[in-house]
Design a protein around this motif. Structure first.
Motif, PDB file in Angstrom:
ATOM      1  N   UNK A  29       0.840  -1.203   0.000  1.00  9.99           N
ATOM      2  CA  UNK A  29       0.000   0.000   0.000  1.00  9.99           C
ATOM      3  C   UNK A  29       0.869   1.246   0.000  1.00  9.99           C
ATOM      4  N   UNK A  30       1.906   1.241   0.822  1.00 10.55           N
ATOM      5  CA  UNK A  30       2.825   2.382   0.861  1.00 10.55           C
ATOM      6  C   UNK A  30       3.600   2.510  -0.449  1.00 10.55           C
ATOM      7  N   UNK A  31       4.095   1.370  -0.954  1.00 10.72           N
ATOM      8  CA  UNK A  31       4.949   1.399  -2.139  1.00 10.72           C
ATOM      9  C   UNK A  31       4.198   1.866  -3.384  1.00 10.72           C
ATOM     10  N   UNK A  32       2.911   1.619  -3.448  1.00 12.52           N
ATOM     11  CA  UNK A  32       2.154   1.998  -4.635  1.00 12.52           C
ATOM     12  C   UNK A  32       1.829   3.489  -4.683  1.00 12.52           C
ATOM     13  N   UNK A  33       2.323   4.240  -3.702  1.00 12.32           N
ATOM     14  CA  UNK A  33       2.253   5.691  -3.780  1.00 12.32           C
ATOM     15  C   UNK A  33       3.572   6.274  -4.289  1.00 12.32           C
ATOM     16  N   UNK A  45      11.992   1.099  -1.370  1.00  9.65           N
ATOM     17  CA  UNK A  45      11.646   0.223  -0.254  1.00  9.65           C
ATOM     18  C   UNK A  45      12.583   0.442   0.925  1.00  9.65           C
ATOM     19  N   UNK A  46      13.862   0.681   0.644  1.00  8.50           N
ATOM     20  CA  UNK A  46      14.835   0.909   1.711  1.00  8.50           C
ATOM     21  C   UNK A  46      14.449   2.099   2.577  1.00  8.50           C
ATOM     22  N   UNK A  47      13.821   3.103   1.963  1.00  7.80           N
ATOM     23  CA  UNK A  47      13.379   4.279   2.722  1.00  7.80           C
ATOM     24  C   UNK A  47      12.028   4.029   3.389  1.00  7.80           C
ATOM     25  N   UNK A  48      11.148   3.346   2.677  1.00  7.62           N
ATOM     26  CA  UNK A  48       9.766   3.224   3.151  1.00  7.62           C
ATOM     27  C   UNK A  48       9.616   2.236   4.298  1.00  7.62           C
ATOM     28  N   UNK A  49      10.475   1.204   4.340  1.00  6.14           N
ATOM     29  CA  UNK A  49      10.252   0.194   5.384  1.00  6.14           C
ATOM     30  C   UNK A  49      10.421   0.789   6.772  1.00  6.14           C
ATOM     31  N   UNK A  50      11.323   1.781   6.906  1.00  5.68           N
ATOM     32  CA  UNK A  50      11.490   2.387   8.225  1.00  5.68           C
ATOM     33  C   UNK A  50      10.295   3.253   8.588  1.00  5.68           C
ATOM     34  N   UNK A 110      11.031  -5.405   7.900  1.00  6.94           N
ATOM     35  CA  UNK A 110      12.415  -4.970   7.755  1.00  6.94           C
ATOM     36  C   UNK A 110      13.182  -5.788   6.718  1.00  6.94           C
ATOM     37  N   UNK A 111      12.813  -7.064   6.526  1.00  5.51           N
ATOM     38  CA  UNK A 111      13.635  -7.974   5.732  1.00  5.51           C
ATOM     39  C   UNK A 111      13.129  -8.235   4.322  1.00  5.51           C
ATOM     40  N   UNK A 112      11.870  -7.955   4.048  1.00  6.56           N
ATOM     41  CA  UNK A 112      11.327  -8.273   2.738  1.00  6.56           C
ATOM     42  C   UNK A 112      12.054  -7.481   1.650  1.00  6.56           C
ATOM     43  N   UNK A 113      12.269  -8.102   0.489  1.00 10.25           N
ATOM     44  CA  UNK A 113      12.945  -7.469  -0.632  1.00 10.25           C
ATOM     45  C   UNK A 113      11.940  -7.079  -1.711  1.00 10.25           C
ATOM     46  N   UNK A 114      12.349  -6.141  -2.554  1.00  8.70           N
ATOM     47  CA  UNK A 114      11.444  -5.613  -3.566  1.00  8.70           C
ATOM     48  C   UNK A 114      10.983  -6.693  -4.536  1.00  8.70           C
ATOM     49  N   UNK A 154       6.618   0.697 -10.089  1.00  2.00           N
ATOM     50  CA  UNK A 154       8.046   0.381 -10.242  1.00  2.00           C
ATOM     51  C   UNK A 154       8.582  -0.518  -9.136  1.00  2.00           C
ATOM     52  N   UNK A 155       8.132  -0.304  -7.892  1.00  2.00           N
ATOM     53  CA  UNK A 155       8.545  -1.105  -6.728  1.00  2.00           C
ATOM     54  C   UNK A 155      10.061  -1.256  -6.696  1.00  2.00           C
TER      55      UNK A 155
END
Length: 911
Positions: free
Chosen positions: A84-88, A151-156, A199-203, A145-146
């Motif tokens: 949900x976050x990444x799709x923004x 993702x490195x910025x958004x996961x935190x 924290x661990x999931x990859x794109x 694009x994902x």
């Protein structure tokens, strides 16, 4: 040159994409019309719902994907929410989603839950916004694009959101009870997910999940409000119809939670400031006929003041408050009871008292009045949502997640048909101790176990396919969102005691009527030391009069599908009313009774203070509450008796404990009155009869205390950085404030509005502070700024805020101050002013489409003489601004040398 070249490339890509859309466009197939909800479908499997409402000036585009935490597998906990976050972030064709949403203004959000994920945008109604929203959702559906860098910025950021939730004792307890109650089904998992998985999931793993579920055959598109239906269908066919039906086949989830075989217990020991008890019972899917009966039983048990549990637990002050809820979900649901316990009570003893009362649910003999009362309240809620088209469209998200939009109507029909026999049956069937979770396993024999109820997709189709719904209601007339149109539909006048009123002639769906009244009272001398009394009094105004009991008041309002809300702050009593055209007169008669005949029973005063203080006790070490309280205390230095004084949380608790019934009665008799009030009413009402109703309600209601407007004192802020430690809290808050002198009529106000917009308030997280802290560095879940510039005095301020992990305090402090310093040194650019102006204008256009905004503008005009035209005048002044003027005003009023900053959190934590 590089920027121009890039723009050209994007333009060519857009043209190419458009040609593809044109080639593959299709006309959505009409399916049915259920009570104004028109259903269509595309060949690729997409479902489309159109809900036109010409009375709106806004529209919403809401896309619902049938994927939530229920669909997550091993190692995927929280993946739907993280997506949900990444799709923004961005798409291959259109680019930066947040930037585009920022430029468009309006309101946008995405949410994730057990069975579904949705994204919606609310914009002023026009073809351009409609087309763009549909095109954007089509692109976001298959072309996100994902990127790993994003993702490195958004996961935190997501982790910070997780940590904020971990500080809510009631919420954490509910999560633990759910995870204990559900052995196998994913409803036992928190939607926000596992911190470690986040924290661990990859794109690349996220992309697999995205490509599986974010497809047209797993989505429902809702368009609601004011829009051109034919163009909407054209755009849907053009952009979403071009997406091919995926070749993969979605596997159905099939986990069915087994019957619980004994009462379970959870004892949660962790940092916190409040005591809570929770109890959960397994129930049925939203599609099941028993769901409505269980909901009604929840109302019968917990409603204030008539609920059985309310009377035995809250009335007797064994607990301070309780609630019950049952989520609308696809598979077997649950009924959850949440109970707040005062800190001076023994938590284990209270738990046993609660269990004893819960054990009475199956054996209690419920009455016809119980059922009638619960049905009235639930139907009122359903009608309230239904007649707010934008909210209705967003609310459909949950119902679609549960299986089909028609289930909402079937639920309503089931509520209307409920009998006491239905209530008795579900009470006996589901509310057994062996179907309850509060703690340890207790073995027993010959249990009548409650099995989960399952509905197949085929059963859902059979249940809903032939449903036609009730007759279509009359459509409300269009109402243009403009000051010119407001004035053309506005009538003002005075009541016999001097109170001013404004009537806004506007049809609202369902014949709804909204009203807002402001009654300034008394003076600073007479109110000294009494603001707490006024606040408590406002909450007691519906607890009984000389002619009506609390129960009778609430029952009648529910039957009329109406609500009356009171609030007292400073020296103003506010009253908000939601009702319907045919009920307006009677609701106002009830209001008059509350204003002139209230009795303030001692037991209600005691309960209210206990409830307030239990809430305050739970916030003694809440970082957000502490930060905002202490910032106000550091920047204003009033005497304790002043109505502007900010008490500590503990001072507030102590003050409430000292309030006596005689003080409430005296305040009611001498302070309150309507002779200096203003009020506005929105609805399709006849002016003459409405004025008569207002005169009968307020015309003879006068205050014995002379009214004089109390004005705050100006305190200049000074440079200060102060920490407040909140032990064992997972999140932290940073706040900063600069005080200065300004009013909304000041020549510098328009430029300062835009300076704040660019620095921290504007767009969809695209202003400088949120862009730096959240988007670029990912060190804050939410950051921004806001201004407080009054009308009648010049005591103004600018503030910034940030929510963060305690270990990021230094990084957040540095980044925020650097952005402020950079703006003061180098100023903003003309491009920043231009882009933020567009989003600011769009946001104001959206806001003007709200009835609350219309009433606020009218009340401000009536109370302070601010012309309605000032709304447009401010926009004209802002549009004429040059960037040099904005930069000059920013430097004139803001200085880091005058900023008071506070930080609340457990800053002893280490990385």
């Amino acid at each position: 040159m590089r920027k121009l070249l890039l723009s050209g490339i994007l333009y060519c890509s857009f043209v190419s994409l458009s040609s593809v859309y044109a080639q593959k466009s299709e006309i959505p197939k009409y399916i049915t019309n259920v009570e104004g909800v028109k259903e269509y479908s595309l060949n690729n499997g997409l479902k489309v719902l159109l809900i036109p409402d010409a009375s709106q000036s806004n529209m919403v585009v809401n896309i619902v994907y049938s994927v939530g935490s229920r669909n997550e597998g091993y190692g995927e906990k929280g993946m739907a929410h993280l997506l949900e976050h990444m799709l923004f972030k961005s798409t291959k064709n259109l680019g930066d989603i947040k930037k585009m949403l920022s430029d468009k203004g309006g309101a946008a959000n995405g949410t994730t839950w057990l069975d579904r994920t949705n994204y919606y945008e609310v914009f002023p109604s026009n073809d351009e916004n409609l087309k763009w929203s549909i095109e954007m959702e089509a692109d976001r559906m298959i072309n996100a694009t994902i990127l790993q860098t994003d993702l490195d910025k958004e996961f935190s950021v997501v982790r910070n959101e997780f940590e904020i939730g971990e500080n809510n004792p009631d919420g954490v307890l509910q999560e633990r009870i759910l995870s204990t109650a559900y052995l196998w089904h994913n409803y036992g998992n928190s939607t926000i997910g596992s911190k470690e998985d986040i924290e661990r999931v990859k794109a690349n793993r996220l992309r697999v999940f995205y490509e599986k579920y974010y497809q047209p055959d797993n989505a429902t598109l809702i368009i609601a409000g004011k829009f051109d239906e034919q163009k909407a269908l054209q755009y849907v066919g053009q952009y979403l119809g071009a997406i091919p039906r995926p070749k993969r086949v979605l596997d159905k989830t099939y986990t069915l939670e087994p019957a619980q075989d004994g009462e379970k217990f959870v004892e949660l020991n962790r940092a916190g400031d409040s005591k809570n008890v929770g109890a959960l019972y397994h129930t049925v899917p939203y599609a099941d006929k028993d769901f409505a009966a269980i909901d009604a039983l929840g109302e019968i048990l917990t409603s204030d003041p008539s609920g059985y549990l309310y009377k035995t637990l809250v009335e007797t002050q064994k607990v301070s408050s309780l609630y019950a809820w049952q989520p609308n979900v696809r598979d077997a649901s649950f009924m959850y009871f949440g109970v707040a316990v005062p800190n001076d009570k023994d938590i284990k003893a209270t738990r046993d008292i609660v269990r004893t009362e819960l054990d009475k649910i199956p054996t209690t003999l419920y009455t016809d009045q119980d059922v009638s009362r619960a049905k009235a309240k639930i139907i009122k809620q359903i009608e309230g949502v239904k007649n707010n088209t934008i909210s209705f469209a967003i609310n459909l998200t949950e119902i679609i997640g549960a299986g089909d939009f028609r289930l909402g109507y079937l639920y309503r029909d089931a509520v209307e048909k409920l009998t006491k026999e239905d209530i008795q049956r579900v009470a006996e069937k589901y509310f057994r101790s062996n179907n309850r979770t509060v703690g340890i396993f207790i073995p027993s024999k010959e249990e009548q176990r409650v099995k989960s109820v399952e509905y197949t997709d085929e059963q859902l189709v059979t249940l809903t396919k032939d449903y036609k719904g009730k007759a279509l209601e009359k459509e409300a007339a269009a109402f243009e969102a403009s000051i010119k149109n407001l004035k053309q539909n506005f009538v003002e006048g005075k009541l016999s005691n001097g109170a001013k009123y404004g009537l806004i002639k506007k049809e609202i769906k369902g014949g709804k009527v909204q009203a807002n009244f402001k009654f300034p009272v008394s003076n600073e001398k007479d109110l000294a030391g009494k603001t707490d009394t006024g606040g408590i009094l406002a909450q007691l105004l519906k607890t009984g009069t000389k002619t009506r009991t609390k129960e009778q008041i609430q029952d009648r309002l529910d039957q009329l599908k109406s609500s009356i809300y009171f609030n007292f702050s400073g020296q103003v009593l506010s009253i908000n009313i939601s009702t319907y055209k045919e009920s307006f007169k009677e609701v106002m008669e009830i209001l008059n009774d509350l204003l002139v005949n209230s009795t303030f029973p001692q037991n209600e005063l005691t309960k209210t203070i206990t409830d307030y203080n239990t809430y305050l006790e739970s916030n003694l070490n809440d970082p957000q509450t502490v930060a905002f309280t202490e910032l106000s205390r550091e920047t204003t230095k009033y005497d304790k008796a002043s109505i502007f004084y900010t008490p500590t949380i503990q001072e507030q608790i102590d003050a409430f404990k000292k309030i006596k019934q005689t003080e409430i009665v005296d305040f009611y008799a001498t302070i309150l009155g309507g002779n200096n009030g203003v009020g506005s009413v929105v609805g399709d009402l006849e002016a003459k009869s409405t004025v008569e109703i207002l005169e009968n309600t307020f015309g003879k209601w006068n205050s014995k205390s002379k009214y004089e407007l109390a004005k705050p004192t100006y305190f200049e802020t000074k440079i200060l950085d102060k920490d407040f430690i909140t032990p064992d809290k997972e999140n932290a808050v940073a706040l900063g404030r600069i005080s200065f002198k300004m009013t909304k009529s000041s020549a510098d106000y328009p430029a300062f509005v835009m300076a704040n917009e660019i620095l921290g308030s504007g767009g969809f997280l695209s202003a400088r502070i949120p862009m730096r802290l959240r988007e670029k560095e990912g060190i804050s879940y939410g950051a921004g700024s806001f201004i407080d510039v009054p009308i009648t005095n010049d005591v103004a301020s600018w503030s910034y805020y940030a929510f963060l992990n305690p270990t990021k305090k230094n990084a957040v402090e540095t980044a925020a101050k650097e952005e402020i310093a950079k703006a003061l040194k180098d100023g903003f650019t003309a491009e920043e002013l231009k882009s933020n102006l567009v989003s600011w204008q769009n946001e104001r256009k959206t806001r003007l489409g709200s009835d609350d905004t219309l009433m606020s503008l009218v009340n401000t005009y009536l109370q302070y003489g601010v012309p309605l035209e000032d709304y447009d005048d401010l926009e004209n002044k802002v549009k004429a601004l040059k960037v040099e003027e904005v930069n000059a005003v920013l430097k004139k009023y803001l200085s880091l040398d005058k900023m008071t900053s506070v930080y609340a959190g457990d800053f002893t934590k280490k990385l």
